[in-house]
Design a protein around this motif. Structure first.
Motif, mmCIF file in Angstrom:
data_model
loop_
_atom_site.group_PDB
_atom_site.id
_atom_site.type_symbol
_atom_site.label_atom_id
_atom_site.label_comp_id
_atom_site.label_asym_id
_atom_site.label_seq_id
_atom_site.Cartn_x
_atom_site.Cartn_y
_atom_site.Cartn_z
ATOM 1 N N LEU A 1 0.845 -1.266 -0.088
ATOM 2 C CA LEU A 1 -0.106 -0.162 0.007
ATOM 3 C C LEU A 1 0.827 1.234 0.109
ATOM 4 C CD1 LEU A 1 -3.068 -0.783 2.332
ATOM 5 C CD2 LEU A 1 -3.038 -0.679 -0.063
ATOM 6 N N SER A 2 2.252 1.225 0.542
ATOM 7 C CA SER A 2 2.874 2.362 0.426
ATOM 8 C C SER A 2 3.149 3.136 -0.899
ATOM 9 C CB SER A 2 4.257 2.067 1.181
ATOM 10 O OG SER A 2 4.206 1.691 2.533
ATOM 11 N N PRO A 3 3.565 2.349 -1.916
ATOM 12 C CA PRO A 3 4.010 2.928 -3.136
ATOM 13 C C PRO A 3 2.414 3.341 -3.834
ATOM 14 C CG PRO A 3 4.122 0.653 -3.211
ATOM 15 C CD PRO A 3 4.251 0.786 -1.621
ATOM 16 N N LEU A 4 1.505 2.773 -3.499
ATOM 17 C CA LEU A 4 0.237 3.008 -4.224
ATOM 18 C C LEU A 4 -0.529 4.326 -3.414
ATOM 19 C CD1 LEU A 4 -1.911 -0.489 -3.943
ATOM 20 C CD2 LEU A 4 -0.466 0.804 -5.975
ATOM 21 N N ALA A 5 0.050 4.485 -2.066
ATOM 22 C CA ALA A 5 -0.454 5.724 -1.433
ATOM 23 C C ALA A 5 0.394 7.008 -2.008
ATOM 24 C CB ALA A 5 -0.257 5.757 -0.240
ATOM 25 N N GLU A 6 1.732 6.816 -2.541
ATOM 26 C CA GLU A 6 2.328 7.843 -3.052
ATOM 27 C C GLU A 6 1.789 8.150 -4.282
ATOM 28 O OE1 GLU A 6 6.377 6.690 -2.934
ATOM 29 O OE2 GLU A 6 6.541 6.569 -0.806
ATOM 30 N N ILE A 7 1.679 6.829 -5.212
ATOM 31 C CA ILE A 7 0.988 7.149 -6.507
ATOM 32 C C ILE A 7 -0.106 8.135 -6.496
ATOM 33 C CG2 ILE A 7 0.016 6.118 -8.568
ATOM 34 C CD1 ILE A 7 2.035 3.753 -8.125
ATOM 35 N N PHE A 8 -1.252 7.734 -5.446
ATOM 36 C CA PHE A 8 -2.373 8.391 -5.279
ATOM 37 C C PHE A 8 -2.190 9.863 -4.849
ATOM 38 C CE2 PHE A 8 -6.107 9.531 -2.832
ATOM 39 C CZ PHE A 8 -7.218 9.591 -3.664
ATOM 40 N N LEU B 1 -9.848 15.430 -8.092
ATOM 41 C CA LEU B 1 -10.962 15.720 -7.276
ATOM 42 C C LEU B 1 -10.356 16.351 -5.744
ATOM 43 C CD1 LEU B 1 -13.348 12.597 -7.033
ATOM 44 C CD2 LEU B 1 -13.492 14.725 -8.312
ATOM 45 N N CYS B 2 -8.983 16.476 -6.069
ATOM 46 C CA CYS B 2 -8.314 16.900 -4.557
ATOM 47 C C CYS B 2 -7.517 18.407 -4.921
ATOM 48 C CB CYS B 2 -7.156 15.993 -4.044
ATOM 49 S SG CYS B 2 -7.939 14.285 -3.950
ATOM 50 N N ARG B 3 -7.643 18.841 -6.056
ATOM 51 C CA ARG B 3 -6.705 20.014 -6.221
ATOM 52 C C ARG B 3 -7.457 21.082 -5.699
ATOM 53 N NH1 ARG B 3 -3.057 19.658 -10.678
ATOM 54 N NH2 ARG B 3 -3.448 22.246 -10.893
ATOM 55 N N ARG B 4 -8.676 21.131 -5.273
ATOM 56 C CA ARG B 4 -9.164 22.136 -4.697
ATOM 57 C C ARG B 4 -8.899 22.159 -3.215
ATOM 58 N NH1 ARG B 4 -15.087 22.155 -8.042
ATOM 59 N NH2 ARG B 4 -14.290 22.393 -10.138
ATOM 60 N N THR B 5 -8.433 21.394 -2.742
ATOM 61 C CA THR B 5 -8.406 21.441 -1.348
ATOM 62 C C THR B 5 -6.931 21.738 -0.903
ATOM 63 O OG1 THR B 5 -9.789 19.313 -1.034
ATOM 64 C CG2 THR B 5 -8.688 19.785 0.690
ATOM 65 N N GLU B 6 -6.839 22.844 -0.189
ATOM 66 C CA GLU B 6 -5.453 23.322 0.077
ATOM 67 C C GLU B 6 -4.691 22.471 1.131
ATOM 68 O OE1 GLU B 6 -5.838 27.388 1.484
ATOM 69 O OE2 GLU B 6 -6.588 28.146 -0.600
ATOM 70 N N LEU B 7 -5.457 21.733 1.886
ATOM 71 C CA LEU B 7 -4.754 20.936 2.885
ATOM 72 C C LEU B 7 -4.242 19.846 2.161
ATOM 73 C CD1 LEU B 7 -4.178 20.215 5.879
ATOM 74 C CD2 LEU B 7 -6.403 18.813 5.936
ATOM 75 N N LEU B 8 -4.674 19.293 1.482
ATOM 76 C CA LEU B 8 -4.094 17.978 0.660
ATOM 77 C C LEU B 8 -2.980 18.406 -0.112
ATOM 78 C CD1 LEU B 8 -7.262 15.879 -0.416
ATOM 79 C CD2 LEU B 8 -5.719 15.496 1.398
ATOM 80 N N GLN B 9 -3.217 19.549 -0.639
ATOM 81 C CA GLN B 9 -2.017 20.091 -1.559
ATOM 82 C C GLN B 9 -0.937 20.539 -0.734
ATOM 83 O OE1 GLN B 9 -1.900 20.867 -5.105
ATOM 84 N NE2 GLN B 9 -3.619 19.630 -5.148
ATOM 85 N N SER B 10 -0.872 20.827 0.542
ATOM 86 C CA SER B 10 0.057 21.037 1.386
ATOM 87 C C SER B 10 0.961 20.135 1.968
ATOM 88 C CB SER B 10 -0.182 22.124 2.465
ATOM 89 O OG SER B 10 -1.283 21.430 3.546
ATOM 90 N N LEU B 11 0.168 18.681 2.084
ATOM 91 C CA LEU B 11 1.140 17.689 2.577
ATOM 92 C C LEU B 11 1.853 16.853 1.782
ATOM 93 C CD1 LEU B 11 -2.544 15.705 3.821
ATOM 94 C CD2 LEU B 11 -0.864 17.294 5.361
ATOM 95 N N SER C 1 4.156 13.552 0.709
ATOM 96 C CA SER C 1 3.823 12.222 0.329
ATOM 97 C C SER C 1 3.802 11.358 1.465
ATOM 98 C CB SER C 1 4.848 11.440 -0.666
ATOM 99 O OG SER C 1 6.129 11.499 -0.252
ATOM 100 N N GLU C 2 4.521 11.547 2.528
ATOM 101 C CA GLU C 2 4.813 10.889 3.784
ATOM 102 C C GLU C 2 3.682 11.161 4.679
ATOM 103 O OE1 GLU C 2 7.644 9.912 7.902
ATOM 104 O OE2 GLU C 2 8.217 11.286 5.927
ATOM 105 N N GLN C 3 3.394 12.432 4.820
ATOM 106 C CA GLN C 3 2.037 12.668 5.660
ATOM 107 C C GLN C 3 0.900 12.117 4.832
ATOM 108 O OE1 GLN C 3 2.664 16.934 5.374
ATOM 109 N NE2 GLN C 3 3.817 17.088 7.400
ATOM 110 N N PHE C 4 0.810 12.437 3.584
ATOM 111 C CA PHE C 4 -0.491 11.782 2.785
ATOM 112 C C PHE C 4 -0.534 10.061 2.971
ATOM 113 C CE2 PHE C 4 -2.791 10.328 -0.724
ATOM 114 C CZ PHE C 4 -3.883 11.408 -0.801
ATOM 115 N N SER C 5 0.338 9.542 2.935
ATOM 116 C CA SER C 5 0.523 8.058 3.223
ATOM 117 C C SER C 5 0.027 7.760 4.825
ATOM 118 C CB SER C 5 1.847 7.422 3.080
ATOM 119 O OG SER C 5 2.224 7.737 1.927
ATOM 120 N N THR C 6 0.507 8.756 5.569
ATOM 121 C CA THR C 6 -0.003 8.458 7.190
ATOM 122 C C THR C 6 -1.343 8.380 7.237
ATOM 123 O OG1 THR C 6 2.028 9.405 7.684
ATOM 124 C CG2 THR C 6 0.477 9.120 9.508
#
Length: 285
Positions: free
Chosen positions: A212-219, A232-242, A244-249
């Motif tokens: 799942l780790s590389p899949l989370a990075e790809i996503f 669907l995520c570009r409009r969310t500033e929070l996801l844009q600022s994360l 890859s490690e934080q996003f995977s977490t």
């Protein structure tokens, strides 16, 4: 010191088992969350101790981890072919990475076999009884103190071997990350995903976590740099600022929460459901 890898692996396990035994005596009266806090405190204490002796551990600078097949000769050179050297066996070329893969695969299979036999033995049953209810186990003749000490020693021994395997894979190791709280949380996530208290759960959780780790990075990459029409995520500033490690977490946290709510036994619970279904198939009663 030129110790060959087949000797340093069990020695690493014995060193870690010694630490586990020392901590086990102090943690006998602790349970649940309090025991987890003690182990986290141990992580911080060990890191501080290693940094306090840079002449021995090299601190943040790190130290090279050579992999010897045999003891070095008198002139300091190895008397056998280095493990990193390529070997041809017929049409197959075994590089350092491939040799490590088969070596670690063999160690993993042996570890699973030993863990499964411990699980079925009197010692393993005593550990499970103390885990479920130490007072009831003591009334049945089980010594809770001995069972807890054995659990600390066995688990620390396996963790020490895993640490040596990680060092040989990296070929260079230091006190820097990934030896931090995130690694401990990752181990907990593996167990929750796979199924607590089972050898199957430990293996399945580790495999799923790794895939799942590389899949989370790809996503994450798709979510931040993908086409605007399919994003669907570009409009969310929070996801844009994360990162890859934080996003995977965050992804792993959501997966763990879903499993804890809908399937507390993790992948092991799903496997048991499928197994029971096909044992009674095609009958529904």
């Amino acid at each position: 010191w030129g110790v060959p890898f087949w000797m340093s692996l069990p020695l690493s396990g014995l060193c870690a088992a010694g630490v586990g035994l020392a901590i086990g005596f102090f943690a006998l009266r602790l349970k649940g969350l309090y025991l987890a806090i003690v182990t986290i405190g141990l992580l911080v204490l060990v890191e501080h101790t290693l940094l306090a002796f840079p002449g021995w551990t090299q601190g943040h600078s790190g130290i090279r981890v050579p992999m010897h097949l045999w003891f070095p000769a008198g002139d300091g050179a190895s008397t056998a072919i280095a493990f990193k050297d390529k070997v041809m066996l017929g049409p197959l070329l075994f590089t350092f990475e491939r040799k490590l893969f088969f070596l670690f695969l063999g160690i993993t299979v042996v570890t699973m076999y030993v863990a499964k036999n411990i699980h079925r033995s009197a010692t393993g049953r005593a550990m499970m009884a103390v885990r479920d209810h130490d007072l009831a186990a003591s009334t049945l003749g089980v010594n809770p103190t001995r069972a807890k000490i054995q659990a600390f020693a066995v688990s620390s021994f396996l963790a020490g071997i895993a640490g040596a395997m990680f060092a040989y894979k990296q070929t260079f190791i230091s006190v820097n990350p990934p030896f931090n709280l995130n690694m401990s949380v990752g181990f907990i996530a593996m167990i929750v995903l796979g199924g607590m208290g089972t050898v199957f759960g430990a293996v399945a959780g580790g495999l799923v976590f790794t895939f799942l780790s590389p899949l989370a990075e790809i996503f994450h990459e798709w979510c931040t740099t993908g086409p605007a029409t399919a994003n669907l995520c570009r409009r969310t500033e929070l996801l844009q600022s994360l990162s890859s490690e934080q996003f995977s977490t965050i992804v792993f946290a959501l997966v763990v929460i879903v499993f804890m709510v809908f399937e507390p036994m993790g992948l092991f619970g799903l496997w048991m459901r499928v197994k029971r279904y096909f044992m009674a198939w095609p009958f529904k009663y």
